[in-house]
Structures are given as structure tokens and as C-alpha cells.
Design an enzyme around this catalytic site. Structure first.
Site, mmCIF file in Angstrom:
data_model
loop_
_atom_site.group_PDB
_atom_site.id
_atom_site.type_symbol
_atom_site.label_atom_id
_atom_site.label_comp_id
_atom_site.label_asym_id
_atom_site.label_seq_id
_atom_site.Cartn_x
_atom_site.Cartn_y
_atom_site.Cartn_z
ATOM 1 N N GLY A 23 -61.671 13.370 -1.507
ATOM 2 C CA GLY A 23 -60.338 13.164 -0.964
ATOM 3 C C GLY A 23 -59.236 13.964 -1.617
ATOM 4 O O GLY A 23 -58.062 13.795 -1.266
ATOM 5 N N GLY A 25 -58.944 17.251 -1.467
ATOM 6 C CA GLY A 25 -58.641 18.451 -0.684
ATOM 7 C C GLY A 25 -59.488 19.656 -1.015
ATOM 8 O O GLY A 25 -59.052 20.803 -0.818
ATOM 9 N N THR A 27 -62.105 20.827 0.564
ATOM 10 C CA THR A 27 -62.389 21.615 1.760
ATOM 11 C C THR A 27 -61.177 22.439 2.168
ATOM 12 O O THR A 27 -61.300 23.624 2.522
ATOM 13 C CB THR A 27 -62.827 20.706 2.921
ATOM 14 N N THR A 510 -59.554 13.867 9.323
ATOM 15 C CA THR A 510 -60.897 14.035 8.773
ATOM 16 C C THR A 510 -61.528 12.720 8.303
ATOM 17 O O THR A 510 -62.670 12.423 8.669
ATOM 18 C CB THR A 510 -60.878 15.065 7.624
#
Length: 600
Positions: A23, A25, A27, A510
Site C-alpha cells: 500500500g 505505492g 507499483t 486498485t
């Protein structure tokens, strides 16, 4: 604060790994980095090793287990190491050559042996190491290979595996059932050694530790720094993502509190990472989905536009749905299993702890445990509570217990040579799968007489554990035959009277998509999710600062999707002005209510 030229992208080596707590970030940072390098004229391959990858979603195309060009970004290709596709290809490489040479029954037996989650992990690992060693020159044409990894615990396991397997093979082949025919081991051994060499070479590999500006995420990358430095990955950078810019005034208590909380965390970064090169990335008003959004991630944030009046009304009208209502329904059964599942970083640990503490405060004995390799239960609770047992299903501890039990039972009648062979077989990394499953099964059994709350690992890791549960159920059913009476852990998970699955998400694209996918996977396994929890909702907290207000507006579509399409029952937990750490703070989450207030 933000920079258009992050230091971790200055003279990058061939391999760059992005890792950190779920969570934070990873990606988004990995995708933005890949775009930046591709637009600088480099040929870039972006690889996701996360079992629940959303790289394809960011770029708006289907990727999967093959190298796929991103049409909108010349020079950029992507690959998602899909565990199931990798496992299917791996099984075929082993079974294909002997199909037609061995009896059908033996082929079926081999296929069944290779159907568990251990094979899935090894197959994914095989794909990963082949990219590093590149024996078939599949990635020879790329200037840079960027790895968007799974949440930290799973990543550490993945990065340590080349060394584990190399050591396992160097010390004796032992039980190589997970690796396939013995004839192929020498080739694999060379590939694994090549992967270890690439990982430990600072001229070829850089590790980017991604965090948010909070104590838990920064403490986790400090631990990751130590563990991966120990296996030779010494070239490391830190990225702190989503940092709230200085508020223009102090009229919004939430914005002021979040800003000061983040600055305090940044001022007390653990010593082990304080000296590493560090980039701060500002919080943006939009979600990082789509090329336009991702390509702007490293740019200074533009002042957000004011929210429309209709959006403000929608924020004020969010339905009241406190976590306390869900706990009322859980408590009514008197005992049972509650499993909190979801994407990394959505707050599963906090929600699980809140449910457990609330049940204890209502007079019940509760066992709170976690299957997450990067567990933070003790840090979240920061104290002890009577009638609350807190534990962790630790892979190393479970494996050691399992090995000792097997050696005591099966090894009792063996001579010294036989015991030595058995002990060597039990050193295989695959032993961990069996050990963790057995510990998980024991906890499920305990819920027959008390409340057991499980904080699960991030989605992909949890699905592998549930796959092992399904494999065990099928094997027991086959052995017992028709008409036999038995109860397996899977049957308990499938019984809503015994198990309540709580899907935890954030009100972002997401996490909601991933939770919806997890819900579909669970339903295919005969397990019906019981409720959803939307955690850390800005919309429910009703901020007035423009940046937070725009992000609150962006949540509305996802909240409507959860309560209108996905969930039979749900709860909303507003973002708090204080970090939910400690028994009192965690317990208070069960009573928080998103109360309507006048439109600002």
C-alpha cells in the site's frame, strides 16, 4: 520537496527492485520510473513479481505471463509473473517429456504432486531467476529491467530463495520433488548461482525501498535494509511516497494533524536508513491509474481545483456504517473465526486488532494471530490486554517445529544414515509450506470454542495458503472415500456459521479491484466473504483542505461500488487525526462513526 529527477534514477544499473510495505505505492513508483526511462530513450522491461499484480491496470492493457509491449509508451514492455500460468508451464516442462512413456496413473500421480502451492512458488521463482541469469537471452535487448515486487515479507522470501536453493543443492540434492527430475538440477543450479551473483553485484542491481511517511512503513524498510544487506544487496535508495505538502493554513484539523504526524515520522527515521539517498514524492490529488497520472508522479503537485458543490453534498451524505455494527453480529455467535483479508497496506492488521480488542472489551477470550511474514501486531497493539492472546504463525518457527516432529516420528526407526537423509530432505524451502499450513489449521480448529481473529498476509500470499488448504481437503476426501464423515480446515472456512471473512480495502481503485478479485477467488473455492470494511476513508472524515477534499471526492465512486455492488454488509472507518497505535486507540476504531456534518 518533490523532484522531477529522483536520485534513484540517476545512472541506474540494469536491475532495479522496488519493495516495501503493502500500500505504499511500489507499483506507482515502478511504473513512473519505467515510463521516465523509456521516454529517455532506454529499452525497459517492467516485471511484476506480485501474485496480485496491477501493472496491467495502471497501463490499461492485459499483460500476463509474456513480455508485452506498452503501445502508448515506445520502448517500454511489461511482464507479470502470473503464479498459475508459471506453475502450469513448469508442470508441463516436467510431465511433457514423460507423457506417453509412463502409465497414465503415474502421470496423474506426478501431476497431483506438482499441484500444490509449493510448486506454484517454485515456478514463479524459476521465472524470476531466469530473468536475472537470462540463460536464453530473453531479456538481453533491454537496457533496464525493473521489478515491481510483492509486499515486503513475500519479497524477502523471493530474494532469499536463490541463495536457499543454491545452498540446498550444494549440500545435497535431497528430496527434489518440487524441482523436477534430478537430471535438470545441474542446469537449475547454474541459473540460481547466476541469480545470486546478479543480486549481490551493486553495479548491476539497485534496491529501492518504498515507504509512506509513517513509523510502521519506515520501520519495515529499515528491517528490509538489514535483511537484504545480509544477502549482498547493498546498493539501496529510499523513496517516501505520498507526502502531504505543507498546508496553506491550519483551518483543517485533519490536514494539520496528518502533516505534523508525517513530519514527525520523517524526523525520526531509523538510523540504519537515515544515511541512504532519499527522495520525497508529494501526495497527488488523483489516483495513480493511467499513463497521464503516472507520468506526473515525480512532478511537483499542481494546486488542486475546488470540489464541485454536488461532490461536497455527496461526501456529507455517506451512509453511517460503523465497525461496531459488524462486531455486534460477530459477537452474537459466541465464538468463531474472523479472517481479515485484502491488499497489502489497506489496514488489515489494524482492523483485525480493533475487532479482537472490541470482543475482549465485551467480555470474551480472543486469540489474535497473523499469517503475514511482515507482521506488525505487537507494534499496533503496543501493550497487553487480559483475555487477549496474541501470536504469529512464524514460517521459520513453524518449519523448525515441523522438522523436529517429523524427525521424532519418522526418524525413530531409522539408522544414522537414514536420519541424516531425512533431515536433509526437511531442509528444502518447500517444507515451510507444509509447516505453515499445519499451524494455520491448528488455529482454525481452536475457533470451535473461542473467538480467533486472523490478520492474513497480503492477498497473493493468502491465496497460496488457501490453495494448500484446498489441496489438503481434496487429499483427505480421496483417502476417506464416499460416505465418510470428516471435517477439514477448508470445510470450516466454507461454513459461514464458523467463519466470517472480512475484506478490508481503501476507497481507491486498485484496492477495491483487488478485493473484488479476491472475493471471486474465494467464492470459487466455496468460501463466501461475510463483510467489507472501507478503512481510512477521507470522505468519511470530511476534510476541508483542497488537496484532501479532491482525494475525498475521488473516493465516492469506489464507496458506492462497494456498498452497491460488492458487499452484503460493510463498514466505513474514517481517517483519524491520530495514528491508531495502542490498545485504547485501536479499540476506539470499533466505535468511530462517520457522522454527517453541514456542507462546508
Amino acid at each position: 520537496m518533490a523532484t522531477a529527477d529522483p536520485t534513484f534514477l540517476t545512472d541506474p544499473p540494469r536491475f532495479v527492485f522496488f519493495t516495501g510495505k503493502g500500500g505504499v505505492g511500489k507499483t506507482s513508483i515502478a511504473c513512473a520510473s519505467a515510463l521516465r526511462l523509456a521516454r529517455a530513450g532506454k529499452r525497459v522491461l517492467l516485471v511484476s513479481t506480485d501474485p496480485t499484480s496491477n501493472v496491467g491496470q495502471v497501463f490499461g492493457l492485459s499483460i500476463g505471463n509474456t513480455i508485452t509491449e506498452v503501445p502508448a509508451a515506445p520502448g517500454l514492455s511489461a511482464l507479470e509473473i502470473d503464479p498459475e500460468q508459471a506453475a502450469a508451464a513448469y508442470r508441463e516442462r516436467i510431465v511433457g517429456p514423460v507423457r506417453g512413456l509412463l502409465p497414465d496413473a503415474e502421470i496423474a500421480s506426478i501431476t497431483e504432486q506438482l499441484s500444490g502451492s509449493c510448486t506454484t512458488e517454485v515456478a514463479s521463482f524459476d521465472e524470476f531467476t531466469s530473468l536475472l541469469a537470462d540463460p536464453d537471452e530473453r531479456v538481453a535487448g533491454f537496457d533496464h529491467v525493473l521489478f515491481d515486487t510483492a509486499p515486503t515479507g513475500h519479497t524477502i522470501r523471493l530474494l532469499q530463495l536463490p541463495g536457499n536453493w543454491t545452498e540446498f543443492l550444494d549440500n545435497g540434492k535431497g528430496d527434489a520433488s518440487c524441482l523436477g527430475p534430478l537430471a535438470g538440477l545441474d542446469k537449475q543450479k547454474a541459473m540460481y548461482a547466476g541469480a545470486v551473483e546478479a543480486l549481490s553485484d551493486p553495479e548491476r542491481t539497485r534496491l529501492v525501498l518504498v515507504a509512506r511517511a509513517n513509523r510502521a512503513a519506515l520501520a519495515e524498510i529499515a528491517r528490509t535494509h538489514d535483511e537484504l544487506t545480509a544477502i549482498g544487496m547493498t546498493r539501496q535508495h529510499v523513496v517516501v511516497n505520498g507526502v502531504l505538502p505543507t498546508p496553506v493554513d491550519d483551518t483543517d484539523p485533519l490536514a494539520t494533524a496528518v502533516y505534523h504526524r508525517e513530519q514527525a515520522a520523517l524526523a525520526t527515521v531509523p538510523d540504519t536508513i537515515a544515511g541512504l539517498p532519499t527522495d520525497l514524492i508529494e501526495l497527488k490529488a488523483v489516483n495513480m491509474v493511467g499513463l497521464d497520472a503516472v507520468s506526473s508522479l515525480f512532478d511537483a503537485a499542481s494546486p488542486p481545483t475546488a470540489a464541485a458543490e454536488t461532490d461536497l453534498v455527496a461526501i456529507a451524505e455517506i451512509a453511517e456504517a460503523p465497525l461496531a455494527d459488524l462486531i455486534d453480529a460477530i459477537e452474537a455467535d459466541g465464538h468463531g473465526l474472523v479472517m481479515c483479508m485484502g491488499k497489502g497496506g489497506v489496514g488489515k492488521t489494524t482492523v483485525a486488532a480493533a475487532i479482537a480488542v472490541a470482543l475482549v472489551q465485551r467480555g470474551h477470550d480472543v486469540h489474535l494471530t497473523t499469517t503475514d511474514p511482515a507482521a506488525h501486531l505487537t507494534e499496533t497493539l503496543a501493550g497487553e490486554l487480559d483475555h487477549l492472546e496474541v501470536s504469529r504463525i512464524d514460517p521459520h518457527e513453524a518449519s523448525e517445529t515441523y522438522r523436529n516432529r517429523v524427525l521424532a516420528a519418522k526418524g525413530a526407526g531409522l539408522d544414522d544414515a537414514g536420519r541424516a537423509t531425512l533431515a536433509e530432505d526437511l531442509l528444502s524451502p518447500c517444507t515451510e509450506e507444509v509447516a505453515v499450513f499445519q499451524a494455520f489449521s491448528k488455529v482454525i480448529h481452536e475457533s470451535r470454542r473461542k473467538f480467533v481473529v486472523i490478520d492474513t498476509a497480503p492477498t497473493g500470499h493468502t491465496l497460496l495458503l488457501l490453495d494448500a488448504t484446498g489441496s489438503y481437503h481434496r487429499e483427505i476426501a480421496r483417502q476417506m472415500g464416499d460416505g465418510a464423515q470428516f471435517t477439514t480446515p477448508l470445510m470450516r472456512l466454507q461454513d459461514p456459521a464458523q467463519t466470517k471473512i472480512v475484506l478490508v480495502t481503501l476507497a481507491e481503485t486498485t484496492p477495491v479491484l483487488e478485493a473484488a478479485g479476491l472475493q471471486d477467488d474465494l467464492r470459487r473455492a466455496g468460501i463466501a466473504p461475510w463483510a467489507w470494511v472501507i478503512n481510512n476513508s477521507l470522505a468519511a472524515a470530511e476534510p476541508t483542505a483542497p488537496l484532501l477534499r479532491r482525494r475525498a471526492v475521488a473516493e465516492l465512486e469506489q464507496i458506492d461500488k462497494v456498498r452497491g455492488e460488492l458487499a452484503d454488509r460493510y463498514a466505513v472507518i474514517p481517517l483519524s487525526t491520530t495514528e491508531p497505535v495502542g490498545i485504547t486507540a485501536v479499540g476506539s476504531l470499533a466505535e468511530l462513526r462517520p457522522e454527517p456534518s453541514p456542507v462546508q
